[in-house]
Motif scaffolding. Structure first.
Motif, PDB file in Angstrom:
ATOM      1  N   PRO A 211      36.278  24.146  80.368  1.00 13.37           N
ATOM      2  CA  PRO A 211      36.954  24.648  79.162  1.00 13.37           C
ATOM      3  C   PRO A 211      38.222  25.433  79.522  1.00 13.37           C
ATOM      4  N   VAL A 212      39.229  25.327  78.667  1.00  9.34           N
ATOM      5  CA  VAL A 212      40.447  26.116  78.794  1.00  9.34           C
ATOM      6  C   VAL A 212      40.857  26.582  77.403  1.00  9.34           C
ATOM      7  N   LEU A 213      41.676  27.595  77.348  1.00 13.06           N
ATOM      8  CA  LEU A 213      42.235  27.991  76.068  1.00 13.06           C
ATOM      9  C   LEU A 213      43.325  27.001  75.669  1.00 13.06           C
ATOM     10  N   VAL A 214      43.432  26.738  74.378  1.00  9.63           N
ATOM     11  CA  VAL A 214      44.503  25.884  73.879  1.00  9.63           C
ATOM     12  C   VAL A 214      45.856  26.474  74.276  1.00  9.63           C
ATOM     13  N   ALA A 215      45.950  27.800  74.221  1.00  6.88           N
ATOM     14  CA  ALA A 215      47.197  28.463  74.613  1.00  6.88           C
ATOM     15  C   ALA A 215      47.524  28.214  76.081  1.00  6.88           C
ATOM     16  N   HIS A 216      46.492  28.127  76.901  1.00  9.22           N
ATOM     17  CA  HIS A 216      46.688  27.845  78.328  1.00  9.22           C
ATOM     18  C   HIS A 216      47.311  26.456  78.505  1.00  9.22           C
ATOM     19  N   TRP A 217      46.856  25.510  77.710  1.00 12.12           N
ATOM     20  CA  TRP A 217      47.436  24.157  77.725  1.00 12.12           C
ATOM     21  C   TRP A 217      48.912  24.211  77.347  1.00 12.12           C
ATOM     22  N   ALA A 218      49.227  24.916  76.266  1.00 11.13           N
ATOM     23  CA  ALA A 218      50.617  24.990  75.815  1.00 11.13           C
ATOM     24  C   ALA A 218      51.497  25.670  76.855  1.00 11.13           C
ATOM     25  N   LEU A 219      50.984  26.712  77.485  1.00  7.37           N
ATOM     26  CA  LEU A 219      51.770  27.449  78.477  1.00  7.37           C
ATOM     27  C   LEU A 219      52.011  26.634  79.744  1.00  7.37           C
ATOM     28  N   ALA A 220      51.158  25.658  79.997  1.00  9.11           N
ATOM     29  CA  ALA A 220      51.406  24.766  81.140  1.00  9.11           C
ATOM     30  C   ALA A 220      52.719  24.019  80.940  1.00  9.11           C
ATOM     31  N   TYR A 221      52.980  23.583  79.708  1.00 13.63           N
ATOM     32  CA  TYR A 221      54.235  22.882  79.422  1.00 13.63           C
ATOM     33  C   TYR A 221      55.419  23.844  79.372  1.00 13.63           C
ATOM     34  N   VAL A 222      55.162  25.091  78.996  1.00 11.31           N
ATOM     35  CA  VAL A 222      56.225  26.095  79.089  1.00 11.31           C
ATOM     36  C   VAL A 222      56.688  26.230  80.536  1.00 11.31           C
ATOM     37  N   GLU A 223      55.742  26.250  81.472  1.00 12.86           N
ATOM     38  CA  GLU A 223      56.105  26.338  82.891  1.00 12.86           C
ATOM     39  C   GLU A 223      56.943  25.138  83.320  1.00 12.86           C
TER      40      GLU A 223
ATOM     41  N   ALA B 123      41.486  30.149  70.851  1.00 10.86           N
ATOM     42  CA  ALA B 123      40.811  28.863  70.617  1.00 10.86           C
ATOM     43  C   ALA B 123      40.568  28.151  71.948  1.00 10.86           C
ATOM     44  N   VAL B 124      39.379  27.558  72.073  1.00  9.43           N
ATOM     45  CA  VAL B 124      38.959  26.911  73.319  1.00  9.43           C
ATOM     46  C   VAL B 124      38.953  25.404  73.128  1.00  9.43           C
ATOM     47  N   MET B 125      39.336  24.685  74.164  1.00 10.71           N
ATOM     48  CA  MET B 125      39.282  23.236  74.151  1.00 10.71           C
ATOM     49  C   MET B 125      38.807  22.758  75.517  1.00 10.71           C
ATOM     50  N   PRO B 126      38.364  21.517  75.624  1.00  8.28           N
ATOM     51  CA  PRO B 126      38.010  21.011  76.945  1.00  8.28           C
ATOM     52  C   PRO B 126      39.263  20.725  77.765  1.00  8.28           C
TER      53      PRO B 126
ATOM     54  N   GLY C  11      40.055  14.529  68.028  1.00 14.26           N
ATOM     55  CA  GLY C  11      40.116  15.356  66.827  1.00 14.26           C
ATOM     56  C   GLY C  11      40.418  16.814  67.090  1.00 14.26           C
ATOM     57  N   PHE C  12      41.056  17.110  68.218  1.00  8.05           N
ATOM     58  CA  PHE C  12      41.345  18.508  68.563  1.00  8.05           C
ATOM     59  C   PHE C  12      42.521  19.061  67.751  1.00  8.05           C
ATOM     60  N   PHE C  13      43.542  18.234  67.579  1.00  9.31           N
ATOM     61  CA  PHE C  13      44.743  18.633  66.846  1.00  9.31           C
ATOM     62  C   PHE C  13      44.853  17.787  65.575  1.00  9.31           C
ATOM     63  N   LYS C  14      45.592  18.323  64.609  1.00  9.09           N
ATOM     64  CA  LYS C  14      45.830  17.595  63.370  1.00  9.09           C
ATOM     65  C   LYS C  14      47.328  17.517  63.112  1.00  9.09           C
TER      66      LYS C  14
ATOM     67  N   CYS D 108      37.407  21.540  68.719  1.00  9.33           N
ATOM     68  CA  CYS D 108      37.766  21.852  70.101  1.00  9.33           C
ATOM     69  C   CYS D 108      36.618  22.565  70.814  1.00  9.33           C
ATOM     70  N   ARG D 109      36.046  23.535  70.145  1.00  9.77           N
ATOM     71  CA  ARG D 109      34.957  24.309  70.762  1.00  9.77           C
ATOM     72  C   ARG D 109      33.734  23.433  71.008  1.00  9.77           C
ATOM     73  N   GLN D 110      33.395  22.620  70.016  1.00  8.75           N
ATOM     74  CA  GLN D 110      32.237  21.740  70.188  1.00  8.75           C
ATOM     75  C   GLN D 110      32.432  20.804  71.385  1.00  8.75           C
ATOM     76  N   ALA D 111      33.632  20.270  71.508  1.00 12.74           N
ATOM     77  CA  ALA D 111      33.914  19.367  72.628  1.00 12.74           C
ATOM     78  C   ALA D 111      33.867  20.107  73.957  1.00 12.74           C
ATOM     79  N   ALA D 112      34.300  21.362  73.949  1.00 21.21           N
ATOM     80  CA  ALA D 112      34.290  22.150  75.181  1.00 21.21           C
ATOM     81  C   ALA D 112      32.868  22.475  75.616  1.00 21.21           C
ATOM     82  N   GLU D 113      31.966  22.572  74.658  1.00 22.50           N
ATOM     83  CA  GLU D 113      30.583  22.918  74.976  1.00 22.50           C
ATOM     84  C   GLU D 113      29.784  21.706  75.449  1.00 22.50           C
ATOM     85  N   LEU D 114      30.309  20.514  75.167  1.00 19.82           N
ATOM     86  CA  LEU D 114      29.589  19.305  75.555  1.00 19.82           C
ATOM     87  C   LEU D 114      30.051  18.817  76.930  1.00 19.82           C
TER      88      LEU D 114
END
Length: 460
Positions: free
Chosen positions: A162-174, A149-152, A265-268, A356-362
């Motif tokens: 754009p970045v992957l949502v997983a990339h965001w989560a892994l930043a906090y893992v670091e 999944a992609v997000m801005p 509206g990326f997360f619920k 998320c994808r729509q926001a990443a494309e804008l």
């Protein structure tokens, strides 16, 4: 029962006593005080200060007391003793009489409380460690579930690339991995036993302090009595580690609060972790993340407080150091609770992939990809940066995305642009290009996730 009454001829002023006494909070050290006392009784017997029979009586009575505390941790609060040390001694005296009065031979409340607090810190820091690992596990699962999944991504809270949502989560893992290393470092440095250092100059009893440290589970015995009774570096270190970790929690919470907002509206938020409004029926509030953000300030305040307590103290023990506990106890409890809450609520957070994808494309997030495209055609990056900036202005005036502009319009800004520009402007193409180590390309993120999982397996 005061442990120092012989020197005084007048009764203690009640106002002073209530100000001076610490049982109301240091009762939390009861088990550690009992543990240290059992080890000390054994050393007194080895030094022939008490008999083997007396040592056995003390050990049995202390063991019974530990069972009573386990059943009712607030048992000491039913008395009016000055502190946890005097409470333990008073309980032993009721049961054993004169034998109990021999236990304090050769030790001081100074080295005893320092030992108690280190034992308590070791135990509770291990609890925090497990909670931190639980939070990391929850983040790894969140990254796993997010897939590709992609997000801005954002800088200055403006859409960037754009970045992957997983990339965001892994930043906090670091971030949390660094927090874990800081916690482990602090644990290693606090693993030193002060017992047997007396009030400040060492004990007059021929005890084996190395053996004493080993019995209490410490890695070593303190080497300098002055330092041993007055050192609270471990309180500062753990408080600092907590403050940094809570700051990471707060940043994550701020992200989630924004990502769950109507504007993003990326997360619920799941219903199980949401709160409502007493007035506005439509509201679904991220209270749990706001509380995590708020509790960070509380923890930071405790760090500042202990630093201020210690900053002007001469050697060795000073009564100011009694102020090392209340804030520290609260800090450790808040830290552990916050990590456990994060681990609990993350599974109830879902990703709105379409939004998320729509926001990443804008927002012209592929502008850098267009600049890179021109660089690949031989244009210097600074020139490419300027050309693309002008193109963004042109596209924005028409309220069109860069990839929606016809080729002839793109070529008005650079003759290097050809038909192959359109695949280069696609979201997936931009992601795939970020394939260097640490980048957000799907293959890099997947590799990073696998490495993080392998690291995690070595920690548990």
């Amino acid at each position: 029962m005061a442990m120092w009454g012989g020197r005084f001829q007048e009764a203690t002023l009640s106002e002073f006593r209530s100000f001076n006494d610490s049982l109301s909070f240091d009762y939390l050290l009861a088990q550690q005080d009992i543990q240290a006392s059992r080890a000390w009784a054994q050393q007194l017997a080895q030094a022939a200060i008490i008999s083997a029979d007396e040592a056995a009586q003390l050990d049995a009575a202390l063991a019974d007391l530990a069972v009573a505390i386990e059943a009712d941790p607030k048992l000491p609060l039913q008395t009016s003793e000055e502190d946890i040390h005097s409470w333990v001694e008073a309980q032993l005296t009721v049961k054993l009489g004169a034998v109990a009065k021999k236990l304090h031979t050769g030790r001081s409340r100074n080295d005893l409380v320092a030992t108690d607090l280190r034992l308590w810190s070791k135990l509770n820091a291990q609890g925090v460690r497990q909670s931190l690992l639980a939070a990391i596990a929850a983040l790894l699962n969140f990254a796993d579930n997010a897939g590709t999944a992609v997000m801005p991504g954002f800088t200055h809270l403006q859409r960037a690339q754009p970045v992957l949502v997983a990339h965001w989560a892994l930043a906090y893992v670091e971030m949390f991995k660094r927090d874990l290393s800081r916690l482990d470092d602090a644990l290693a440095r606090l693993d030193v036993c002060p017992l047997g250092c007396g009030a400040l100059a060492g004990t007059g009893v021929a005890v084996d302090r190395v053996q004493l440290a080993q019995r209490l589970g410490f890695a070593s015995a303190a080497l300098n009595s002055l330092d041993a009774v007055s050192d609270r570096d471990y309180v500062v270190e753990l408080s600092a580690a907590a403050s940094i970790c809570m700051t990471h929690l707060s940043r994550l919470s701020e992200d989630v609060i924004f990502f769950c907002s109507g504007e993003a509206g990326f997360f619920k938020l799941g219903d199980a972790i949401s709160s409502g409004s007493s007035l506005m029926p439509q509201k679904k509030n991220p209270d749990v993340f706001e509380l995590l953000r708020g509790k960070t300030g509380r923890v930071l305040g405790h760090l500042v407080a202990i630093l201020h307590v210690l900053k002007g103290l001469p050697l060795a023990y000073n009564k100011d150091m009694q102020e090392d506990k209340q804030g520290f106890f609260d800090l450790m409890a808040t830290w552990q609770q916050s990590l456990l809450i994060l681990a609990t609520v993350l599974p109830h957070l879902t990703v709105n992939e379409a939004q998320c994808r729509q926001a990443a494309e804008l927002g012209y997030s592929n502008a850098t990809d267009l600049a890179d495209y021109l660089v690949s055609k031989g244009m210097p990056f600074r020139d490419a940066h300027e050309v693309v900036g002008e193109l963004v202005v042109h596209a924005a005036k028409q309220q069109l995305a860069l990839e929606a502009l016809p080729l002839h319009e793109l070529q008005q800004f650079s003759s290097l642009i050809a038909e192959d520009v359109y695949p280069a402007l696609q979201l997936e193409a931009g992601l795939q290009k970020r394939a260097a180590l640490g980048g957000t390309a799907p293959q890099q993120v997947l590799a990073a996730l696998q490495q993080a999982k392998q690291w995690f397996e070595q920690q548990v």
